[in-house]
Design a protein around this motif. Structure first.
Motif, short mmCIF file in Angstrom:
data_model
loop_
_atom_site.label_atom_id
_atom_site.label_comp_id
_atom_site.label_asym_id
_atom_site.label_seq_id
_atom_site.Cartn_x
_atom_site.Cartn_y
_atom_site.Cartn_z
N ASN A 382 0.94 -1.16 -0.17
CA ASN A 382 0.01 0.21 0.06
C ASN A 382 0.75 1.29 -0.26
O ASN A 382 2.06 1.23 0.29
N ASN A 383 0.23 2.45 -0.40
CA ASN A 383 0.70 3.62 -0.42
C ASN A 383 1.93 3.91 -1.23
O ASN A 383 3.12 4.19 -0.87
N MET A 384 1.62 3.50 -2.58
CA MET A 384 2.66 3.83 -3.78
C MET A 384 2.83 4.98 -3.91
O MET A 384 2.18 5.89 -3.73
N THR A 385 4.00 5.36 -4.57
CA THR A 385 4.63 6.82 -5.08
C THR A 385 4.66 6.69 -6.48
O THR A 385 5.55 5.92 -6.82
N PHE A 386 4.11 7.82 -7.25
CA PHE A 386 4.49 7.90 -8.43
C PHE A 386 5.48 9.23 -8.49
O PHE A 386 5.45 10.15 -8.11
N SER A 387 6.47 9.02 -9.40
CA SER A 387 7.40 10.21 -9.68
C SER A 387 7.92 10.15 -11.17
O SER A 387 8.13 9.13 -11.85
N MET A 388 8.29 11.52 -11.59
CA MET A 388 8.96 11.77 -12.53
C MET A 388 10.04 12.86 -12.57
O MET A 388 9.63 13.58 -11.83
N ARG A 389 10.95 12.68 -13.49
CA ARG A 389 11.98 13.89 -13.62
C ARG A 389 11.65 14.79 -14.65
O ARG A 389 11.16 14.30 -15.61
N VAL A 390 11.99 16.17 -14.41
CA VAL A 390 11.57 17.15 -15.48
C VAL A 390 12.85 18.14 -15.63
O VAL A 390 13.33 18.59 -14.40
N ALA A 391 13.00 18.40 -16.69
CA ALA A 391 13.91 19.45 -17.06
C ALA A 391 13.51 20.58 -18.00
O ALA A 391 12.52 20.17 -18.82
N ALA A 392 13.95 21.78 -17.99
CA ALA A 392 13.38 22.74 -19.23
C ALA A 392 14.33 23.47 -19.86
O ALA A 392 15.33 23.75 -19.10
N VAL A 486 2.34 16.50 -22.06
CA VAL A 486 3.27 17.53 -22.12
C VAL A 486 2.70 18.41 -23.18
O VAL A 486 2.66 18.13 -24.37
N LYS A 487 2.90 19.81 -22.82
CA LYS A 487 2.19 20.90 -23.54
C LYS A 487 3.28 22.14 -23.57
O LYS A 487 3.81 22.51 -22.69
N HIS A 488 3.25 22.90 -24.82
CA HIS A 488 3.64 24.16 -24.51
C HIS A 488 3.24 25.05 -25.90
O HIS A 488 2.79 24.63 -26.96
N ASN A 489 3.31 26.28 -25.74
CA ASN A 489 3.05 27.26 -27.03
C ASN A 489 4.18 27.84 -27.70
O ASN A 489 3.98 29.13 -27.88
N GLN A 490 5.17 27.18 -27.81
CA GLN A 490 6.25 27.63 -28.59
C GLN A 490 5.86 28.47 -29.81
O GLN A 490 5.02 28.03 -30.72
N THR A 491 6.36 29.51 -30.05
CA THR A 491 6.15 30.39 -31.15
C THR A 491 7.36 30.50 -32.36
O THR A 491 7.15 31.04 -33.29
N ALA A 492 8.59 30.05 -31.88
CA ALA A 492 9.41 30.05 -32.91
C ALA A 492 10.19 28.61 -32.90
O ALA A 492 10.09 27.75 -31.91
N ALA A 493 10.49 28.22 -33.98
CA ALA A 493 11.10 26.83 -34.36
C ALA A 493 11.77 26.25 -33.42
O ALA A 493 13.11 27.12 -33.08
N GLN A 494 11.82 25.40 -32.47
CA GLN A 494 12.60 24.74 -31.60
C GLN A 494 13.36 25.81 -30.67
O GLN A 494 14.76 25.92 -30.64
N ASP A 495 12.67 26.63 -30.05
CA ASP A 495 13.21 27.54 -29.09
C ASP A 495 13.14 27.07 -27.67
O ASP A 495 13.59 27.98 -26.86
N GLU A 496 12.17 26.30 -27.25
CA GLU A 496 12.22 25.52 -26.04
C GLU A 496 11.89 24.12 -25.98
O GLU A 496 11.06 23.72 -26.95
N TYR A 497 12.00 23.64 -24.99
CA TYR A 497 11.92 22.16 -24.90
C TYR A 497 11.67 21.74 -23.43
O TYR A 497 12.26 22.21 -22.49
N TRP A 498 10.68 20.88 -23.38
CA TRP A 498 10.66 19.92 -22.01
C TRP A 498 11.31 18.87 -22.21
O TRP A 498 11.53 18.14 -23.26
N VAL A 499 12.10 18.08 -21.06
CA VAL A 499 12.77 16.70 -21.32
C VAL A 499 12.30 16.01 -20.19
O VAL A 499 12.42 16.67 -18.81
N ILE A 500 11.69 14.87 -20.09
CA ILE A 500 11.30 14.30 -19.26
C ILE A 500 12.10 12.75 -18.89
O ILE A 500 12.63 12.35 -20.01
#
Length: 508
Positions: A382-392, A486-500
């Motif tokens: 019981n009492n499991m934990t979900f986790s994930m790593r995130v970088a921006a 995973v979502k973003h509103n990027q307006t210029a080609a490849q100017d921001e990324y999420w990495v999980i």
């Protein structure tokens, strides 16, 4: 020199002039160009190997005669091929031996006639004929040919029931002498009625623990080779391995059975009734041995899943459910480039790979959705934990992830297999925010509670939320499922990324 050559010219001159040559005769026959006479000696013509004679065929003149010193025979070129001048070759008829029958002597079965074809000149077996006969006994009493049975196989019909069968072969070839003598097999039988199908090696595989799936196994057999139709199955539970109080389990009619609470401390058995698609349809029901007793599961601790993208696949454990057309996604490795924000920073939390989500120019609303399988949490502690790593990451210090619903990662938890999602955790960016996997911040919520936050603003946040987690997940859920958007509103080609990376569910 002149006196020696002059007489030679006079000797050759008559030969050329008269164009007739006689050896051991002064009067060659008028019909000959060369007349050789001897009572004690013969004429030796060129003696060649078989290979040399075959080569000579390319330039041979009609009428050319040679002696094959390997075949010990004279050959003459007739203008298109060599003719054996020494003797006439004798071609023998082919023969058939070892005539036998294989197959089952039951109505509907296919019998096959077998034989060995031989031909001294290696002529092909391409004109052989066959017949089949039936008789009243193994002695061939009242033997008759089976009409239309002229191939090497025979399908037995009711006309052959209670009869004995014989196969006969007459060897033949389209080349050389043919046919040979007919040879027949022994009489085989007696032909019986079509047999019902059977099921053998009936067994159960699987673990007799509540919540586990058992699988019934068997081998279908039919003496006549009739294919399997829709065989039927049932499962029973009993109080012991002797079958005391055995009862059929309602609804358990497939090859697989999921052990339920009612099966605890019981013994389980699998039955199959074989059914053929043709011939005699219904076979006898056959059961496996009992398996049991069924026990309660020992709860499992440790990783339920751990998706680190190390296999190189973007959807190893999770299913990549949807990706918007303007998304730019994929497994990545190495470090961010110099000039990025953060720069020269690993694009993975552990191992050598992470999963990057970017977009294309004007990619407002770009998103990707990951789905976990449906998980039976009742087998885990019981009492499991979900986790994930995130970088921006941003491609420069002036680019990055924005706040709110524009740039965010949303984790949702379902208790009904994905029909509805209740518990949610949302992490957004803020004012071109960036942070590496080494950042120390986190976003945490407890199962049953929704949580949402934005990161601090600015680039290279040392306290950016690099860990997202949901704690207190109960083991009472039999259809647990996770959805990550995973979502973003990027307006210029490849100017921001999420990495999980390192998406985990851990039982304590």
């Amino acid at each position: 020199m002149k006196r020696k050559l002059f007489p030679l010219a006079f000797i050759i001159y008559p030969i050329l002039f008269f164009s007739q040559v006689g050896i051991n005769t002064q009067t060659p026959h008028p019909s000959s160009v060369l007349d050789i006479q001897s009572d004690t000696k013969g004429l030796v013509v060129p003696r060649l190997t078989t290979a040399a004679i075959n080569t000579l065929a390319a330039t041979a003149s009609e009428g050319l005669i040679v002696f094959d010193k390997e075949k010990k025979s004279f050959f003459g070129w007739d203008g298109s091929k060599w003719q054996n001048l020494g003797y006439e070759e004798i071609n023998t008829v082919p023969s058939a031996t070892n005539a036998t029958i294989s197959g089952n002597y039951t109505i509907g079965s296919v019998l096959t006639g077998n034989y060995t074809f031989s031909d001294a000149e290696s002529n092909p077996d391409n004109a052989t004929t066959f017949i089949w006969r039936s008789a009243d006994d193994v002695s061939g009493t009242n033997a008759v040919d089976i009409l239309s049975a002229t191939s090497q196989v025979l399908t037995l019909t009711v006309s052959e029931q209670n009869k004995y069968i014989q196969f006969c072969v007459t060897p033949g070839s389209s080349v050389g002498a043919s046919p040979g003598l007919q040879k027949c097999s022994s009489w085989g039988g007696i032909v019986g009625a079509n047999q019902a199908p059977t099921a053998s090696a009936v067994s159960i595989t699987g673990t007799s623990i509540q919540g586990q799936t058992l699988t019934g196994n068997y081998t279908y057999n039919d003496a006549e080779g009739n294919t399997q139709g829709t065989s039927t199955f049932r499962w029973t539970r009993s109080d012991d391995a002797s079958g005391t109080n055995e009862a059929t389990i309602a609804g358990a009619t497939g090859l697989n059975y999921l052990l339920a609470a009612a099966d605890v401390n019981k013994y389980i058995k699998f039955y199959v009734t074989p059914i053929a698609a043709s011939g005699t349809l219904l076979g006898t029901e056959t059961g496996s041995s009992y398996i049991g007793p069924v026990t309660l599961p020992s709860l499992i601790s440790g990783d339920v899943f751990n998706e680190g993208f190390e296999s190189g696949a973007a959807n190893g454990y999770f299913t990549l459910a949807t990706t918007s057309a303007n998304a730019n996604t994929g497994v990545v490795s190495g470090n961010s480039a110099a000039g990025w924000s953060p720069s020269n920073s690993p694009k993975f939390a552990s191992g050598t790979r992470g999963y990057q989500f970017g977009g294309t120019s004007g990619a407002t609303g770009a998103n990707v959705v990951f789905l976990s399988p449906v998980i039976d949490a009742t087998q885990y502690t019981n009492n499991m934990t979900f986790s994930m790593r995130v970088a921006a990451f941003g491609t420069s210090s002036g680019q990055g992830l924005d706040s709110g619903t524009n740039d965010n990662i949303l984790v949702e938890v379902s208790s009904d297999g994905g029909s509805t999602y209740t518990t949610t955790l949302q992490q957004g960016g803020n004012s071109n925010a960036n942070w590496a996997f080494s950042a120390t911040g986190n976003a945490t919520t407890t199962y049953g509670t929704n949580f949402s936050q934005n990161s601090g603003s600015g680039n290279n946040l040392a306290t950016g939320p690099s860990t997202l987690s949901i704690t207190g997940i109960p083991n009472t859920i039999s259809q647990l499922r996770f959805r990550i958007t995973v979502k973003h509103n990027q307006t210029a080609a490849q100017d921001e990324y999420w990495v999980i990376d390192d998406i985990k569910l851990v039982a304590p």
